[in-house]
Structure formats: C-alpha cells, structure tokens
Design a protein around this motif. Structure first.
Motif, PDB file in Angstrom:
ATOM      1  N   GLU A  87       0.833  -1.201   0.000  1.00 23.45           N
ATOM      2  CA  GLU A  87       0.000   0.000   0.000  1.00 23.45           C
ATOM      3  C   GLU A  87       0.868   1.251   0.000  1.00 23.45           C
ATOM      4  N   LYS A  88       0.279   2.370  -0.438  1.00 22.73           N
ATOM      5  CA  LYS A  88       1.046   3.599  -0.595  1.00 22.73           C
ATOM      6  C   LYS A  88       0.417   4.729   0.231  1.00 22.73           C
ATOM      7  N   VAL A  89       1.272   5.580   0.791  1.00 20.57           N
ATOM      8  CA  VAL A  89       0.803   6.737   1.557  1.00 20.57           C
ATOM      9  C   VAL A  89       1.566   7.977   1.098  1.00 20.57           C
ATOM     10  N   ASN A  90       0.907   9.116   1.162  1.00 19.80           N
ATOM     11  CA  ASN A  90       1.562  10.373   0.829  1.00 19.80           C
ATOM     12  C   ASN A  90       2.424  10.856   1.993  1.00 19.80           C
ATOM     13  N   ILE A  91       3.567  11.432   1.654  1.00 19.15           N
ATOM     14  CA  ILE A  91       4.464  11.989   2.660  1.00 19.15           C
ATOM     15  C   ILE A  91       4.777  13.429   2.270  1.00 19.15           C
ATOM     16  N   SER A  92       4.449  14.365   3.134  1.00 18.82           N
ATOM     17  CA  SER A  92       4.708  15.776   2.857  1.00 18.82           C
ATOM     18  C   SER A  92       6.165  16.118   3.203  1.00 18.82           C
ATOM     19  N   LYS A  93       6.569  17.321   2.844  1.00 17.79           N
ATOM     20  CA  LYS A  93       7.932  17.769   3.146  1.00 17.79           C
ATOM     21  C   LYS A  93       8.191  17.758   4.653  1.00 17.79           C
ATOM     22  N   SER A  94       7.254  18.322   5.422  1.00 21.82           N
ATOM     23  CA  SER A  94       7.420  18.339   6.882  1.00 21.82           C
ATOM     24  C   SER A  94       7.326  16.939   7.470  1.00 21.82           C
ATOM     25  N   GLY A  95       6.454  16.103   6.879  1.00 20.33           N
ATOM     26  CA  GLY A  95       6.343  14.717   7.338  1.00 20.33           C
ATOM     27  C   GLY A  95       7.620  13.946   7.091  1.00 20.33           C
ATOM     28  N   TYR A  96       8.258  14.223   5.971  1.00 20.17           N
ATOM     29  CA  TYR A  96       9.532  13.566   5.645  1.00 20.17           C
ATOM     30  C   TYR A  96      10.618  13.978   6.640  1.00 20.17           C
ATOM     31  N   THR A  97      10.605  15.238   7.034  1.00 16.90           N
ATOM     32  CA  THR A  97      11.562  15.720   8.041  1.00 16.90           C
ATOM     33  C   THR A  97      11.350  14.997   9.370  1.00 16.90           C
ATOM     34  N   ARG A  98      10.091  14.882   9.802  1.00 13.84           N
ATOM     35  CA  ARG A  98       9.809  14.162  11.055  1.00 13.84           C
ATOM     36  C   ARG A  98      10.216  12.703  10.958  1.00 13.84           C
ATOM     37  N   LEU A  99       9.963  12.115   9.800  1.00 11.86           N
ATOM     38  CA  LEU A  99      10.303  10.714   9.594  1.00 11.86           C
ATOM     39  C   LEU A  99      11.796  10.491   9.676  1.00 11.86           C
ATOM     40  N   LYS A 100      12.568  11.375   9.061  1.00 13.73           N
ATOM     41  CA  LYS A 100      14.028  11.248   9.099  1.00 13.73           C
ATOM     42  C   LYS A 100      14.567  11.362  10.520  1.00 13.73           C
ATOM     43  N   GLN A 101      13.946  12.209  11.331  1.00 14.05           N
ATOM     44  CA  GLN A 101      14.370  12.346  12.721  1.00 14.05           C
ATOM     45  C   GLN A 101      14.175  11.055  13.503  1.00 14.05           C
ATOM     46  N   VAL A 102      13.053  10.395  13.218  1.00 17.68           N
ATOM     47  CA  VAL A 102      12.734   9.167  13.949  1.00 17.68           C
ATOM     48  C   VAL A 102      13.627   8.009  13.522  1.00 17.68           C
ATOM     49  N   ILE A 103      13.857   7.875  12.212  1.00 20.49           N
ATOM     50  CA  ILE A 103      14.653   6.725  11.719  1.00 20.49           C
ATOM     51  C   ILE A 103      16.140   7.035  11.688  1.00 20.49           C
TER      52      ILE A 103
END
Length: 245
Positions: free
Chosen positions: A227-243
C-alpha cells in the motif's frame, strides 16, 4: 425512578453496591454485568441514569467502554487501585469509589450524583473525560464493527488515514473506522513507532519498505504490504528524525 446499572467484574463489589442501593427507594438496579462488552450493550439497551463502572476489567476496561458509547450516562467509577481512582476523578467522573467501598463514602457519591442529575447533563462531564482519555498512551484501539466490538493492538496497525470526521485504521485484519481525530491519535501513539507523515496519514515506521520522491518536495511511502501513503515535506523531516537519517 432512577435507573442504575452496575458493571464490575467482582461479584462481591456488585453485591455490596446492590445492598447499599436498597436503601434508596427511588433507585432501581436494571442490570448487573461483569465485563465491558456486555455492559456497553446494556447501556445502549436500558439507557440508565447512573452507572457504577469498574475501571480495570478483563476484555474491555471502563475507559475503553466509554469510548464506544453514543450516549453516556452519569458515571461513578469503582476500582481497587487508588492510582486509577484518582485519575478517574480528575477525568471529571461524577465520583469514584475505592474498594472495599465504605457505605458513608458510597452515600457521598450518590449525593453528588443527585445534585448533578438534577441540574446538569452527563454530556459535559463525559466530553471532558474523553478529552482526558485522549492524553493517555494507546496500547490498543477499540472500534465498533457493526454490532461487534473489536480490540486492535497497536502492533497490528499499518497506518491511519483521515476520513472526514473519522479515521481509517488499516491493520492486519483489514480496515476499521474510528470516530476520532488524527490529532488525538498523534498525541496518543508512541512517536518512536508512529509518525504523522502527512495531514492525512500516520504511519507505523517499521511498516515502511521504501520512500519515493514525488513532485514539489513531496514523497510517497511504500509499505511492506504494497500500500502507498503520501508523505509531505514536513512529514519527511519528522520521519528522518525518527529513523535517524
């Protein structure tokens, strides 16, 4: 006549409450139940004015039971654990009773209920209660699937998706709807496991298999199940912080 329900998994607690209530001729016990599943059905059926509700019960806790009700009566919580009792009181319950329940304390709680019942709907109290519940860390999500009640462990969730006034919960067993906001879930879910990657999506991080760049600094996440989900610019930043990227 004031209609009363008792929902408690301890037979002795139900017996004591019933005995105390016999002194109040304007009150009638319309049912006794030992778990939250049956209790929730009974509330919908009997529409009581007052419920004595145990917090810690097997299968479904008192707080979880309240989440799935469309209309909630006045509640007096009962519990054997003082920390839960104090939390319940802070959550705008009518009152709480700490087991073993002394009769004088029981009478105080009933007096408080009578004052509220005469002047105030239970709705404001319950809305305040639900607001406080939304601050608690989730271990599982309770949903109604038709007439069935389902418990979804957090570990089984793939992602959450905004859907008008509801949230779609995508998990191992399919998709379920919950009448709750994305903001509430964002506060309750472990931020090390779940990330708000888009205004419409919260993803469990370990379910992401790949991230693909899209247009205008946006991205698309591919989950392990395809399955696919949209990732926004700010969401990508938060994601990078977590991983840790």
């Amino acid at each position: 006549m004031i209609r009363v329900l008792i929902i408690d998994d301890e037979p002795l607690a139900r017996l004591i409450l019933t005995e105390y209530l016999t002194a109040h001729v304007d009150m009638t016990v319309v049912g006794e139940y030992s778990d939250g599943f049956e209790g929730a059905k009974a509330i919908q059926e009997h529409k009581p004015d007052l419920v004595f509700l145990d917090i810690q019960m097997p299968k479904l806790t008192g707080f979880e039971m309240l989440e799935i009700l469309d209309e909630v009566p006045h509640i007096i919580f009962t519990t054997a654990f003082e920390e839960f009792a104090l939390k319940a009181f802070e959550k705008s319950a009518v009152d709480y009773l700490l087991k073993p329940i002394p009769q004088d304390r029981f009478e105080q709680a009933l007096k408080k209920f009578r004052q509220l019942h005469a002047t105030q709907s239970a709705t404001p109290l319950i809305e305040s209660l639900k607001s406080e519940i939304d601050k608690e860390t989730l271990e599982r999500i309770v949903v109604k699937n038709g007439t069935q009640i389902k418990l979804i462990p957090i570990q089984q969730i793939y992602y959450l998706e905004a859907y008008d006034d509801y949230v779609k919960i995508h998990c191992a067993e399919g998709m379920f709807l919950k009448n709750k906001t994305m903001a509430s879930f964002e506060k309750q879910l472990d931020p090390k496991q779940f990330v708000r990657v888009h205004r419409s999506f919260i993803v469990r991080v370990d379910q992401l298999a790949k991230i693909e760049p899209m247009e205008k600094e946006s991205f698309r996440g591919i989950l392990r199940n395809g399955e696919k989900v949209n990732i926004s610019k700010s969401g990508y930043t938060r994601l990078k912080q977590v991983i840790g990227l």
